[in-house]
Scaffold this active site. Structure first.
Site, PDB file in Angstrom:
ATOM      1  N   SER A   1     -25.850 -53.260  48.161  1.00 44.14           N
ATOM      2  CA  SER A   1     -26.382 -52.071  47.872  1.00 44.14           C
ATOM      3  C   SER A   1     -28.136 -52.212  48.038  1.00 44.14           C
ATOM      4  O   SER A   1     -28.788 -51.119  48.266  1.00 44.14           O
ATOM      5  CB  SER A   1     -26.382 -51.974  46.169  1.00 44.14           C
ATOM      6  OG  SER A   1     -25.215 -51.179  46.031  1.00 44.14           O
TER       7      SER A   1
ATOM      8  N   HIS B   1     -29.689 -47.897  39.339  1.00 41.26           N
ATOM      9  CA  HIS B   1     -29.271 -48.261  40.823  1.00 41.26           C
ATOM     10  C   HIS B   1     -30.053 -47.348  41.795  1.00 41.26           C
ATOM     11  O   HIS B   1     -30.585 -47.597  42.841  1.00 41.26           O
ATOM     12  CB  HIS B   1     -27.794 -48.507  40.779  1.00 41.26           C
ATOM     13  CG  HIS B   1     -27.121 -48.823  42.293  1.00 41.26           C
ATOM     14  ND1 HIS B   1     -27.046 -47.993  43.075  1.00 41.26           N
ATOM     15  CD2 HIS B   1     -26.858 -50.057  42.433  1.00 41.26           C
ATOM     16  CE1 HIS B   1     -26.582 -48.617  44.349  1.00 41.26           C
ATOM     17  NE2 HIS B   1     -26.346 -50.050  43.955  1.00 41.26           N
TER      18      HIS B   1
ATOM     19  N   ASP C   1     -26.753 -41.220  45.192  1.00 44.42           N
ATOM     20  CA  ASP C   1     -26.650 -42.628  44.219  1.00 44.42           C
ATOM     21  C   ASP C   1     -26.294 -41.980  42.861  1.00 44.42           C
ATOM     22  O   ASP C   1     -25.944 -40.875  42.506  1.00 44.42           O
ATOM     23  CB  ASP C   1     -27.884 -43.466  44.446  1.00 44.42           C
ATOM     24  CG  ASP C   1     -27.270 -44.931  44.271  1.00 44.42           C
ATOM     25  OD1 ASP C   1     -27.120 -45.230  43.267  1.00 44.42           O
ATOM     26  OD2 ASP C   1     -27.256 -45.652  45.277  1.00 44.42           O
TER      27      ASP C   1
END
EC number: 3.4.21.-
Length: 400
Positions: free
Chosen positions: A346, A191, A159
């Site tokens: 996600s 994220h 990520d």
């Protein structure tokens, strides 16, 4: 003379038939100009790949003297993942033509951009996903789970990086690698920390005792190249092998882009090496069949559900979706000892990865069998899941 012409024409035609294909993308906006992913045939060995790369390097060295070619890098990286071989590079048209004519090459594809699939909505709101996946019926926030909680399982978060010092990881997170040049060994986006904590956080996560490895493959804006994602996958497989963690590893890909066959093959081979791979369906409200990594084989693709057990409005759908999982308004850890709420597939994918890790720890299930077991355990609860899409909602088998 006529016979010579016929024979020569036949040979030329045969050469054209045998040439590798340059796969075309239906969407050109995310293509990286002059950058390619070259996939070798199954018969090509690791040594063969090394020899081929030397040949390509020589070709490029000859080409850089030509006008307009000096800014191309040539060969960049070779991939060796569980017996699958490929490489990336930027080449001029003549070098590309030679590569396509090489009988060791299976196909060539443009390198393309890929992006995260989470949207920040607000901070410090209560979470609901943990309670939902541990109960058949909706309406409770209590999280009930097996006490093994992913113990002995290694989670690879591929990520934007992970804030490994965040207290929600309880000292279980380590930095693995960073394949994005020009960026620091950190998570400046948030994220990566959010998705990793959703899967493994002590407070916000499902597999609360799993080991966590940060693998930075996206830049600080949440974008990246498939060539770098593939490089990260290769690193994860090699790292898991060194740690004797193959068969006891989970890898999460909360990203989405147009379908890239080379990337799909790399992901599938990482899974086949002995890693359970959870992936996001994408946030385009369309069929995920033409998306990567959603369309890769041997992965567990997650679509996003809401607190009302409905399809999240942005979530992709379709036959490649294996499960729905909580993905709207999910609270989790973010960098610098903070928390935040994000929405998207996600967030759904690490729910699947986290429950997969707990299942592997408690029932000693092989990674290749985890997704089928999750589907078997799941609750048929999602309303209006989309055309040709399962209504199965992730459940951890708590008995509640």
């Amino acid at each position: 003379m006529g016979l010579f012409t016929v024979v020569f024409t036949a040979i030329a035609a045969l050469s054209a038939v045998d040439a590798a294909e340059l796969l075309r993308s239906p969407n050109s906006k995310d293509i990286v100009p002059n950058s390619y992913l070259v996939v070798m045939k199954d018969s090509v060995s690791s040594a063969d790949l090394d020899s081929h790369v030397s040949w390509v390097t020589d070709l490029h060295s000859e080409s850089i003297t030509k006008p307009g070619v000096k800014n191309l890098d040539g060969f960049k990286h070779s991939y060796k993942i569980n017996g699958w071989h490929a490489y990336s590079g930027s080449f001029d048209s003549e070098t590309l033509a030679s590569i396509l004519d090489n009988d060791q090459v299976d196909f060539v594809e443009h390198d393309r951009y890929v992006y995260i699939d989470g949207l920040v909505t607000q901070k410090d709101a209560p979470s609901w996903g943990l309670g939902r996946v541990s109960h058949r019926m909706n309406g409770t926030r209590d999280y009930v789970y097996d006490e093994t909680a992913g113990s002995g399982i290694t989670f690879y978060g591929v990520d934007t990086g992970i804030d490994i010092r965040h207290p929600d990881f309880g000292g279980r997170a380590v930095w693995g690698t960073n394949v994005v040049s020009g960026t620091g060994d950190n998570d400046r986006h948030g994220h990566g920390t959010h998705t990793a904590a959703t899967a493994t956080g002590t407070k916000y996560g499902l597999a609360k005792k799993a080991n966590v490895v940060a693998v930075k493959a996206l830049n600080d804006h949440g974008a990246g190249l498939w060539s770098n994602i593939m490089k990260a996958l290769e690193w994860c497989v090699d790292d898991a092998r060194k740690k004797n963690a193959l068969g006891k590893a989970v890898l999460n890909l909360s990203i989405s882009g147009g379908k890239v066959v080379a990337a799909n093959q790399a992901i599938t081979n990482a899974a086949n090496a002995g890693i359970f791979v959870s992936v996001a369906a994408g946030n385009d409200n369309q069929d995920a069949t033409n998306k990567s990594p959603a369309s890769a084989e041997n992965v567990c693709c997650a679509a996003a559900s809401t607190i009302r057990d409905e399809k999240a409005s942005i979530s992709n759908y379709g036959s490649v979706v294996k499960l729905y999982a909580p993905g709207q308004g999910i609270t989790s850890a973010t960098p610098n000892n903070s928390t935040g709420v994000m929405t998207g597939t996600s967030m759904a994918a690490p729910h699947v990865g986290g429950v997969g890790a707990t299942l592997m720890a408690s029932k000693h299930i092989a990674p290749s069998a985890v997704c089928a077991e999750l589907i078997k355990m799941a609750t048929g609860a999602v309303r209006n899941p989309g055309a040709n899409t399962t209504n199965k909602l992730l459940y951890n088998g708590s008995g509640q």
